[in-house]
Design an enzyme around this catalytic site. Structure first.
Site, PDB file in Angstrom:
ATOM      1  N   LYS A 144     -12.656  64.684 -28.751  1.00  0.00           N
ATOM      2  CA  LYS A 144     -13.371  64.693 -30.042  1.00  0.00           C
ATOM      3  C   LYS A 144     -13.697  63.276 -30.514  1.00  0.00           C
ATOM      4  O   LYS A 144     -14.645  63.080 -31.281  1.00  0.00           O
ATOM      5  CB  LYS A 144     -12.559  65.460 -31.097  1.00  0.00           C
ATOM      6  CG  LYS A 144     -11.143  64.941 -31.329  1.00  0.00           C
ATOM      7  CD  LYS A 144     -11.043  63.888 -32.398  1.00  0.00           C
ATOM      8  CE  LYS A 144      -9.630  63.359 -32.514  1.00  0.00           C
ATOM      9  NZ  LYS A 144      -9.483  62.334 -33.556  1.00  0.00           N
ATOM     10  N   ARG A 158     -11.651  55.945 -37.517  1.00  0.00           N
ATOM     11  CA  ARG A 158     -11.973  54.679 -36.857  1.00  0.00           C
ATOM     12  C   ARG A 158     -13.142  54.855 -35.897  1.00  0.00           C
ATOM     13  O   ARG A 158     -13.989  53.964 -35.747  1.00  0.00           O
ATOM     14  CB  ARG A 158     -10.772  54.165 -36.073  1.00  0.00           C
ATOM     15  CG  ARG A 158      -9.541  53.866 -36.883  1.00  0.00           C
ATOM     16  CD  ARG A 158      -8.419  53.444 -35.956  1.00  0.00           C
ATOM     17  NE  ARG A 158      -7.128  53.580 -36.610  1.00  0.00           N
ATOM     18  CZ  ARG A 158      -5.970  53.418 -35.989  1.00  0.00           C
ATOM     19  NH1 ARG A 158      -5.956  53.137 -34.700  1.00  0.00           N
ATOM     20  NH2 ARG A 158      -4.832  53.557 -36.644  1.00  0.00           N
TER      21      ARG A 158
END
Length: 341
Positions: free
Chosen positions: A193, A257
């Protein structure tokens, strides 16, 4: 069940999971590489580098000594970057109790061997732990868990008993934990993912809109499931917390992030600049390299991962990458599942 737990890794996620365990009344020791960081957590109850403006539970202790962190602990949680997992496991194994529950919360592959983190841990910790290693994954930003926002995750293990022990360790009023026997699916979903999240940051940064974002998430999930199934995962896992759940949260939040890195690249920054600016591990970068090799090994199509690889490592223009994705040959949406007419 109250127990003695070691958490290895004092980044944002390791610190937050240690705080959840401390909230649950466990005797928790958090291991940090740097002595000054360990002292800050232990004495000031803060970890300003990774969690600014957060006060940690006073019963959470920290140390920079692996032996001190692991001595007498009945559960050990590894929350270190994928590229550090083997090194830390090899160093820690001499102090891990033979009957200790081993859990990891890392999302990635070992880049050289392409092994999942549970495989790395099994090799380094030995047969006594191999079948009971448990993975924790799911949609869970550290920044929200530390504020005790409602969060759901999944723990997976070959052993139902190990999964249930991990479930009992973590579960509380704001942190709900489900169990799942599909270790491969949970690890593959959690790792891949991040590739789609990097791509989502690019799509958002280029201003391509909600239609493109929805297409990216949907077709990205298809790529994750396609490779995962080829590797031995159960397809149903990818519509659960470690699949679509983690995909949605990582692709739609600036906490991510990976999303932030993709967004910065869309603004013309080079990958090395982005990583230097962020100062933290962006797992999706290494995972893109791993997926590029894995798709060839298992002979599966992953056009999104392939185009992202070209953007990250061959200086391909992101807009050109999207044009090539849109210009691919015609196909059926569910061809792999239901066949043709």
């Amino acid at each position: 069940m109250k127990g003695r737990v070691a958490v290895l890794g004092a980044g944002s996620w390791g610190t937050v999971l240690a705080a959840v365990l401390a909230d649950n009344g466990h005797d928790v020791t958090l291991w940090a590489r740097r002595e000054e960081q360990a002292q800050e957590i232990d004495q000031a109850h803060t970890n300003r580098k990774y969690l600014p403006d957060v006060k940690l539970p006073e019963n959470l202790r920290a140390t920079s000594s692996l032996s001190e962190a692991l001595k007498g602990k009945k559960a050990v949680l590894f929350v270190v970057p994928s590229h550090s997992m083997r090194e830390i496991a090899r160093e820690a194994r001499r102090w891990i109790e033979a009957d200790a529950l081993v859990i990891h919360a890392a999302k990635g592959f070992e880049i050289d061997s392409l092994k999942r983190m549970s495989e790395v841990l099994a090799e380094e910790l030995g047969a006594s732990h191999a079948e009971r290693i448990t993975v924790l994954s799911g949609p869970s930003h550290a920044e929200e868990v530390i504020r005790r926002c409602p969060t759901t995750v999944v723990v997976a293990s070959q052993s139902a008993q190990a999964a249930e022990q991990a479930q009992m360790l973590f579960m509380n009023s704001y942190f709900r934990v489900y169990t799942n026997p599909d270790v491969i699916g949970v690890e593959v979903g959690g790792a891949l993912k991040n590739i789609i999240a990097l791509s989502a940051g690019l799509v958002d940064g280029l201003g391509f809109g909600d239609n493109a974002k929805a297409a990216l998430l949907t077709r990205g999930l298809a790529e994750i499931a396609r490779l995962g199934h080829a590797m031995g995962a159960e397809p149903i896992t990818f519509v659960g917390l470690a699949g679509v759940g983690d995909l949605v949260v990582t692709c739609t939040s600036s906490h991510s992030r990976n999303w932030r890195a993709g967004h910065m690249i869309s603004q013309g920054k080079r990958l090395d600049e982005v990583l230097a600016t962020m100062g933290m591990v962006v797992e999706g970068v290494r995972t893109t390299k791993a997926a590029y090799v894995l798709k060839e090994r298992y002979q599966v199509e992953m056009p999104i991962a392939e185009q992202l690889y070209a953007v990250l490592f061959a200086d391909k223009d992101p807009e050109q990458a999207v044009k090539e994705l849109m210009g691919r040959g015609r196909t059926q949406e569910l061809e792999e599942i239901i066949g043709g007419w």
